[in-house]
Design a protein around this motif. Structure first.
Motif, PDB file in Angstrom:
ATOM      1  N   ASP A   1      98.313  11.337 -21.416  1.00  0.00           N
ATOM      2  CA  ASP A   1      98.608   9.972 -21.530  1.00  0.00           C
ATOM      3  C   ASP A   1      99.254   9.253 -22.053  1.00  0.00           C
ATOM      4  O   ASP A   1     100.633   7.975 -22.468  1.00  0.00           O
ATOM      5  CB  ASP A   1      97.089   9.541 -22.457  1.00  0.00           C
TER       6      ASP A   1
ATOM      7  N   GLU B   1     102.180  -6.898 -29.115  1.00  0.00           N
ATOM      8  CA  GLU B   1     102.018  -6.186 -28.014  1.00  0.00           C
ATOM      9  C   GLU B   1     103.044  -5.794 -27.744  1.00  0.00           C
ATOM     10  O   GLU B   1     104.110  -4.843 -27.797  1.00  0.00           O
ATOM     11  CB  GLU B   1     101.700  -7.119 -26.946  1.00  0.00           C
ATOM     12  N   GLU B   2     102.543  -4.721 -26.667  1.00  0.00           N
ATOM     13  CA  GLU B   2     103.492  -4.139 -25.469  1.00  0.00           C
ATOM     14  C   GLU B   2     105.058  -5.010 -25.250  1.00  0.00           C
ATOM     15  O   GLU B   2     105.763  -3.655 -25.377  1.00  0.00           O
ATOM     16  CB  GLU B   2     103.141  -3.498 -24.528  1.00  0.00           C
TER      17      GLU B   2
ATOM     18  N   ARG C   1     106.908  -3.654 -28.195  1.00  0.00           N
ATOM     19  CA  ARG C   1     108.169  -3.025 -27.963  1.00  0.00           C
ATOM     20  C   ARG C   1     108.523  -2.818 -26.644  1.00  0.00           C
ATOM     21  O   ARG C   1     110.731  -2.013 -27.471  1.00  0.00           O
ATOM     22  CB  ARG C   1     106.903  -1.762 -27.609  1.00  0.00           C
TER      23      ARG C   1
ATOM     24  N   GLU D   1     107.351   2.367 -31.040  1.00  0.00           N
ATOM     25  CA  GLU D   1     106.190   2.907 -31.108  1.00  0.00           C
ATOM     26  C   GLU D   1     105.465   3.037 -32.580  1.00  0.00           C
ATOM     27  O   GLU D   1     104.021   2.633 -32.584  1.00  0.00           O
ATOM     28  CB  GLU D   1     105.736   4.139 -30.405  1.00  0.00           C
TER      29      GLU D   1
ATOM     30  N   ALA E   1     101.876  -0.538 -34.549  1.00  0.00           N
ATOM     31  CA  ALA E   1     100.966  -0.262 -33.840  1.00  0.00           C
ATOM     32  C   ALA E   1     100.860  -0.201 -31.943  1.00  0.00           C
ATOM     33  O   ALA E   1     100.018  -0.463 -31.350  1.00  0.00           O
ATOM     34  CB  ALA E   1     100.644  -2.222 -34.115  1.00  0.00           C
ATOM     35  N   ALA E   2     101.329   0.663 -31.602  1.00  0.00           N
ATOM     36  CA  ALA E   2     101.274   1.552 -29.990  1.00  0.00           C
ATOM     37  C   ALA E   2     100.385   2.440 -30.492  1.00  0.00           C
ATOM     38  O   ALA E   2     100.100   2.903 -31.102  1.00  0.00           O
ATOM     39  CB  ALA E   2     101.796   2.147 -30.136  1.00  0.00           C
ATOM     40  N   PRO E   3      99.279   1.848 -29.344  1.00  0.00           N
ATOM     41  CA  PRO E   3      97.769   2.599 -29.492  1.00  0.00           C
ATOM     42  C   PRO E   3      97.577   4.283 -28.421  1.00  0.00           C
ATOM     43  O   PRO E   3      96.762   4.871 -28.771  1.00  0.00           O
ATOM     44  CB  PRO E   3      96.845   2.034 -28.456  1.00  0.00           C
ATOM     45  N   SER E   4      98.645   4.160 -28.392  1.00  0.00           N
ATOM     46  CA  SER E   4      99.828   6.049 -27.652  1.00  0.00           C
ATOM     47  C   SER E   4     101.300   5.621 -27.154  1.00  0.00           C
ATOM     48  O   SER E   4     101.532   4.891 -27.607  1.00  0.00           O
ATOM     49  CB  SER E   4      98.380   6.030 -26.129  1.00  0.00           C
TER      50      SER E   4
ATOM     51  N   PHE F   1     103.248   7.751 -31.080  1.00  0.00           N
ATOM     52  CA  PHE F   1     102.250   7.947 -31.756  1.00  0.00           C
ATOM     53  C   PHE F   1     101.393   9.052 -32.335  1.00  0.00           C
ATOM     54  O   PHE F   1     100.830   8.998 -33.054  1.00  0.00           O
ATOM     55  CB  PHE F   1     101.144   6.834 -30.879  1.00  0.00           C
TER      56      PHE F   1
ATOM     57  N   GLU G   1     100.633  10.557 -35.399  1.00  0.00           N
ATOM     58  CA  GLU G   1      98.985  11.097 -36.050  1.00  0.00           C
ATOM     59  C   GLU G   1      99.596  12.714 -36.319  1.00  0.00           C
ATOM     60  O   GLU G   1      98.608  13.010 -37.248  1.00  0.00           O
ATOM     61  CB  GLU G   1      98.369  11.718 -34.792  1.00  0.00           C
TER      62      GLU G   1
END
Length: 258
Positions: free
Chosen positions: A61, A124-125, A128, A201, A204-207, A211, A215
């Motif tokens: 992903d 938002e996307e 990026r 990324e 605030a990228a969710p993936s 990201f 993490e």
């Protein structure tokens, strides 16, 4: 043909040798008694993190999301750079109009645009992809302009004597002659896209690979951080090789060697 095969074989062997030396040195350092695996994880831990993320589906992903942003940003950035760079490098009026603007904003690092991009477009996307597009555009347009300005005058004179108009020379002579510079600009832009990806990324990228890097830093997963760094390098290397193959195919007539 035999000489080419011999050259490619030697090149592959030397490349494999350099990678093996780096891996051996890393393995030796990480196996020292006073090494802290939490700070410098052994290769086995990095490989284990790779399979853990593969099995969970997280890595696929993240890689898919990052490649999507890279491809979009690269396409829009280089397309704008190709169009504007060809015009600026060939037509004096357009050069006088845009060259001061390009030279003024070119030294500004793409990361400096993050605050204003967030203010204008949110997190938002699109933001990026826009940041990656800016990075690609800035490094590519310079090479395209240089290529158009370095078109051999003998090509232009030959086309002119055959009755070609200025626009015909631009389309059929100048752009093909500038192809080596353009492809080089694309390769540099690709590297810029990958170097900007992680910063993009962070918005605030969710993936994405960036990201996963965040993490890994947040939860002190050094093996995951190292794994993502290796994947980014491998992806960038593979994509660059594709462009080099395209360059060799397009530039068969050129005697220049890499």
């Amino acid at each position: 043909m035999d000489a080419v095969k011999k050259f490619l074989t030697g090149r592959l062997l030397l490349g494999a040798l350099s990678v093996s030396i780096v891996l051996a040195a890393y393995a030796w350092v990480t196996n020292l008694p006073d090494n802290n695996p939490s700070l410098l994880p052994p290769i086995s831990h990095v490989i284990g993190s790779f399979f853990t993320n593969i099995n969970s589906g997280v890595l696929f992903d993240a890689l898919g999301a990052s490649l999507y942003r890279i491809c979009l940003g690269f396409f829009f950035g280089t397309t704008c750079a190709l169009g504007l760079g060809c015009l600026v490098g060939w037509y004096k009026t357009i050069e006088y109009l845009f060259d001061p603007l390009i030279e003024a904003i070119r030294p500004i690092p793409p990361l400096a645009y993050i605050p204003i991009i967030i203010i204008w477009f949110g997190i938002e996307e699109f933001s990026r992809v826009l940041l990656i597009s800016i990075a690609c555009f800035m490094v590519c347009v310079v090479n395209v302009i240089a290529g158009m300005k370095n078109v051999p005058q003998v090509y232009v004179d030959a086309a002119s004597t055959m009755g070609a108009t200025r626009f015909q020379i631009f389309r059929t002579v100048a752009i093909p002659a500038a192809t080596p510079f353009i492809i080089t600009g694309y390769r540099i832009a690709l590297a810029a896209a990958w170097t900007t990806l992680v910063a993009a990324e962070l918005i605030a990228a969710p993936s994405g690979l960036g990201f996963l890097l965040q993490e890994g830093r947040r939860y002190f997963l050094t093996d995951q951080v190292m794994m993502i760094i290796v994947i980014i390098g491998a992806c960038a290397f593979t994509m660059d090789r594709v462009f080099r193959a395209i360059q060799r195919r397009l530039m068969r007539w050129s005697e220049a060697r890499e």
